[in-house]
Design a protein around this motif. Structure first.
Motif, PDB file in Angstrom:
ATOM      1  N   SER A 153     -20.046  11.985  82.422  1.00 30.98           N
ATOM      2  CA  SER A 153     -19.981  10.932  81.413  1.00 30.98           C
ATOM      3  C   SER A 153     -18.615  10.262  81.444  1.00 30.98           C
ATOM      4  O   SER A 153     -17.623  10.852  81.851  1.00 30.98           O
ATOM      5  CB  SER A 153     -20.243  11.524  80.034  1.00 30.98           C
ATOM      6  OG  SER A 153     -19.253  12.479  79.717  1.00 30.98           O
ATOM      7  N   GLY A 154     -18.581   9.014  81.019  1.00 35.46           N
ATOM      8  CA  GLY A 154     -17.336   8.271  80.923  1.00 35.46           C
ATOM      9  C   GLY A 154     -17.039   7.940  79.474  1.00 35.46           C
ATOM     10  O   GLY A 154     -17.917   8.019  78.609  1.00 35.46           O
ATOM     11  N   ARG A 155     -15.793   7.573  79.223  1.00 37.42           N
ATOM     12  CA  ARG A 155     -15.380   7.203  77.872  1.00 37.42           C
ATOM     13  C   ARG A 155     -14.485   5.987  77.927  1.00 37.42           C
ATOM     14  O   ARG A 155     -13.819   5.744  78.923  1.00 37.42           O
ATOM     15  CB  ARG A 155     -14.599   8.336  77.211  1.00 37.42           C
ATOM     16  CG  ARG A 155     -15.436   9.523  76.891  1.00 37.42           C
ATOM     17  CD  ARG A 155     -14.621  10.561  76.181  1.00 37.42           C
ATOM     18  NE  ARG A 155     -15.487  11.711  75.923  1.00 37.42           N
ATOM     19  CZ  ARG A 155     -15.294  12.570  74.959  1.00 37.42           C
ATOM     20  NH1 ARG A 155     -14.262  12.455  74.173  1.00 37.42           N
ATOM     21  NH2 ARG A 155     -16.134  13.555  74.783  1.00 37.42           N
ATOM     22  N   ALA A 156     -14.448   5.267  76.820  1.00 36.06           N
ATOM     23  CA  ALA A 156     -13.511   4.160  76.662  1.00 36.06           C
ATOM     24  C   ALA A 156     -12.992   4.193  75.239  1.00 36.06           C
ATOM     25  O   ALA A 156     -13.699   4.627  74.324  1.00 36.06           O
ATOM     26  CB  ALA A 156     -14.195   2.831  76.947  1.00 36.06           C
ATOM     27  N   GLN A 157     -11.757   3.761  75.073  1.00 36.26           N
ATOM     28  CA  GLN A 157     -11.153   3.703  73.741  1.00 36.26           C
ATOM     29  C   GLN A 157     -10.377   2.404  73.596  1.00 36.26           C
ATOM     30  O   GLN A 157      -9.749   1.933  74.545  1.00 36.26           O
ATOM     31  CB  GLN A 157     -10.190   4.865  73.511  1.00 36.26           C
ATOM     32  CG  GLN A 157     -10.863   6.200  73.413  1.00 36.26           C
ATOM     33  CD  GLN A 157      -9.855   7.292  73.081  1.00 36.26           C
ATOM     34  OE1 GLN A 157      -8.762   7.322  73.631  1.00 36.26           O
ATOM     35  NE2 GLN A 157     -10.230   8.176  72.187  1.00 36.26           N
ATOM     36  N   PHE A 158     -10.431   1.842  72.394  1.00 41.56           N
ATOM     37  CA  PHE A 158      -9.625   0.679  72.062  1.00 41.56           C
ATOM     38  C   PHE A 158      -9.344   0.706  70.569  1.00 41.56           C
ATOM     39  O   PHE A 158     -10.025   1.389  69.804  1.00 41.56           O
ATOM     40  CB  PHE A 158     -10.312  -0.632  72.475  1.00 41.56           C
ATOM     41  CG  PHE A 158     -11.673  -0.853  71.873  1.00 41.56           C
ATOM     42  CD1 PHE A 158     -11.821  -1.467  70.650  1.00 41.56           C
ATOM     43  CD2 PHE A 158     -12.807  -0.438  72.559  1.00 41.56           C
ATOM     44  CE1 PHE A 158     -13.084  -1.679  70.112  1.00 41.56           C
ATOM     45  CE2 PHE A 158     -14.076  -0.650  72.032  1.00 41.56           C
ATOM     46  CZ  PHE A 158     -14.207  -1.274  70.799  1.00 41.56           C
ATOM     47  N   ASN A 159      -8.311  -0.024  70.179  1.00 46.28           N
ATOM     48  CA  ASN A 159      -7.918  -0.090  68.775  1.00 46.28           C
ATOM     49  C   ASN A 159      -8.264  -1.443  68.185  1.00 46.28           C
ATOM     50  O   ASN A 159      -8.204  -2.468  68.869  1.00 46.28           O
ATOM     51  CB  ASN A 159      -6.410   0.147  68.625  1.00 46.28           C
ATOM     52  CG  ASN A 159      -6.015   1.550  69.003  1.00 46.28           C
ATOM     53  OD1 ASN A 159      -6.741   2.501  68.766  1.00 46.28           O
ATOM     54  ND2 ASN A 159      -4.851   1.695  69.604  1.00 46.28           N
ATOM     55  N   VAL A 160      -8.589  -1.427  66.896  1.00 45.05           N
ATOM     56  CA  VAL A 160      -8.890  -2.638  66.142  1.00 45.05           C
ATOM     57  C   VAL A 160      -8.076  -2.588  64.855  1.00 45.05           C
ATOM     58  O   VAL A 160      -8.040  -1.548  64.190  1.00 45.05           O
ATOM     59  CB  VAL A 160     -10.399  -2.715  65.807  1.00 45.05           C
ATOM     60  CG1 VAL A 160     -10.708  -3.923  64.962  1.00 45.05           C
ATOM     61  CG2 VAL A 160     -11.237  -2.727  67.066  1.00 45.05           C
ATOM     62  N   SER A 161      -7.461  -3.704  64.507  1.00 46.41           N
ATOM     63  CA  SER A 161      -6.722  -3.772  63.246  1.00 46.41           C
ATOM     64  C   SER A 161      -7.703  -3.750  62.078  1.00 46.41           C
ATOM     65  O   SER A 161      -8.721  -4.452  62.098  1.00 46.41           O
ATOM     66  CB  SER A 161      -5.894  -5.058  63.187  1.00 46.41           C
ATOM     67  OG  SER A 161      -5.385  -5.258  61.888  1.00 46.41           O
ATOM     68  N   VAL A 162      -7.378  -2.986  61.047  1.00 52.11           N
ATOM     69  CA  VAL A 162      -8.240  -2.960  59.862  1.00 52.11           C
ATOM     70  C   VAL A 162      -8.191  -4.301  59.126  1.00 52.11           C
ATOM     71  O   VAL A 162      -9.071  -4.593  58.322  1.00 52.11           O
ATOM     72  CB  VAL A 162      -7.878  -1.802  58.899  1.00 52.11           C
ATOM     73  CG1 VAL A 162      -8.106  -0.460  59.552  1.00 52.11           C
ATOM     74  CG2 VAL A 162      -6.462  -1.936  58.375  1.00 52.11           C
ATOM     75  N   LEU A 163      -7.181  -5.106  59.406  1.00 52.04           N
ATOM     76  CA  LEU A 163      -7.054  -6.413  58.765  1.00 52.04           C
ATOM     77  C   LEU A 163      -7.947  -7.465  59.403  1.00 52.04           C
ATOM     78  O   LEU A 163      -8.204  -8.513  58.804  1.00 52.04           O
ATOM     79  CB  LEU A 163      -5.594  -6.880  58.807  1.00 52.04           C
ATOM     80  CG  LEU A 163      -4.593  -5.952  58.118  1.00 52.04           C
ATOM     81  CD1 LEU A 163      -3.178  -6.477  58.296  1.00 52.04           C
ATOM     82  CD2 LEU A 163      -4.938  -5.779  56.649  1.00 52.04           C
ATOM     83  N   ASP A 164      -8.414  -7.214  60.622  1.00 50.61           N
ATOM     84  CA  ASP A 164      -9.298  -8.158  61.304  1.00 50.61           C
ATOM     85  C   ASP A 164     -10.739  -7.843  60.928  1.00 50.61           C
ATOM     86  O   ASP A 164     -11.464  -7.162  61.643  1.00 50.61           O
ATOM     87  CB  ASP A 164      -9.108  -8.090  62.818  1.00 50.61           C
ATOM     88  CG  ASP A 164      -9.825  -9.216  63.542  1.00 50.61           C
ATOM     89  OD1 ASP A 164     -10.696  -9.877  62.930  1.00 50.61           O
ATOM     90  OD2 ASP A 164      -9.522  -9.432  64.722  1.00 50.61           O
ATOM     91  N   THR A 165     -11.152  -8.356  59.785  1.00 49.03           N
ATOM     92  CA  THR A 165     -12.476  -8.017  59.252  1.00 49.03           C
ATOM     93  C   THR A 165     -13.621  -8.641  60.043  1.00 49.03           C
ATOM     94  O   THR A 165     -14.771  -8.258  59.853  1.00 49.03           O
ATOM     95  CB  THR A 165     -12.586  -8.415  57.767  1.00 49.03           C
ATOM     96  OG1 THR A 165     -12.319  -9.815  57.639  1.00 49.03           O
ATOM     97  CG2 THR A 165     -11.598  -7.612  56.925  1.00 49.03           C
ATOM     98  N   SER A 166     -13.317  -9.588  60.945  1.00 49.64           N
ATOM     99  CA  SER A 166     -14.391 -10.129  61.790  1.00 49.64           C
ATOM    100  C   SER A 166     -14.835  -9.103  62.829  1.00 49.64           C
ATOM    101  O   SER A 166     -15.939  -9.177  63.357  1.00 49.64           O
ATOM    102  CB  SER A 166     -13.945 -11.421  62.475  1.00 49.64           C
ATOM    103  OG  SER A 166     -12.931 -11.153  63.435  1.00 49.64           O
TER     104      SER A 166
END
Length: 92
Positions: free
Chosen positions: A32-45
């Motif tokens: 299996s493979g994995r990917a990770q990324f971050n999202v700002s909690v302020l970017d509600t879109s």
């Protein structure tokens, strides 16, 4: 670090959101493979239940790496960011 194009699709195939970020991803033949990324909690879109819903499909594209596809599986909430972990279809 490269900038990646991330597209998130609903499980039905409808495009929900498209954005750029830096994503870490792994591929292993027969594993299996994995990917990770971050999202700002302020970017509600992006940071909302519809877009970051479990099992939504994620397509990550880059100019220097092969495309990666998987499904959203885990959210780790920080004070300002959400770390999203996705799994390859064999693991999702």
């Amino acid at each position: 670090m490269t900038t990646d194009r991330v597209r998130i699709f609903h499980r039905t195939g409808k495009l929900l959101q498209e954005f750029t970020t830096s994503a870490l991803r792994s591929w292993t033949i027969g594993e299996s493979g994995r990917a990770q990324f971050n999202v700002s909690v302020l970017d509600t879109s992006i940071c909302n239940e519809t877009v970051l819903g479990f099992y939504n499909w994620v397509l990550i594209e880059s100019d220097v790496l092969p495309s990666w596809i998987g499904q959203i599986g885990v959210h780790n909430w920080g004070s300002n960011i959400v770390n999203v972990t996705c799994f390859s279809p064999d693991d999702a």
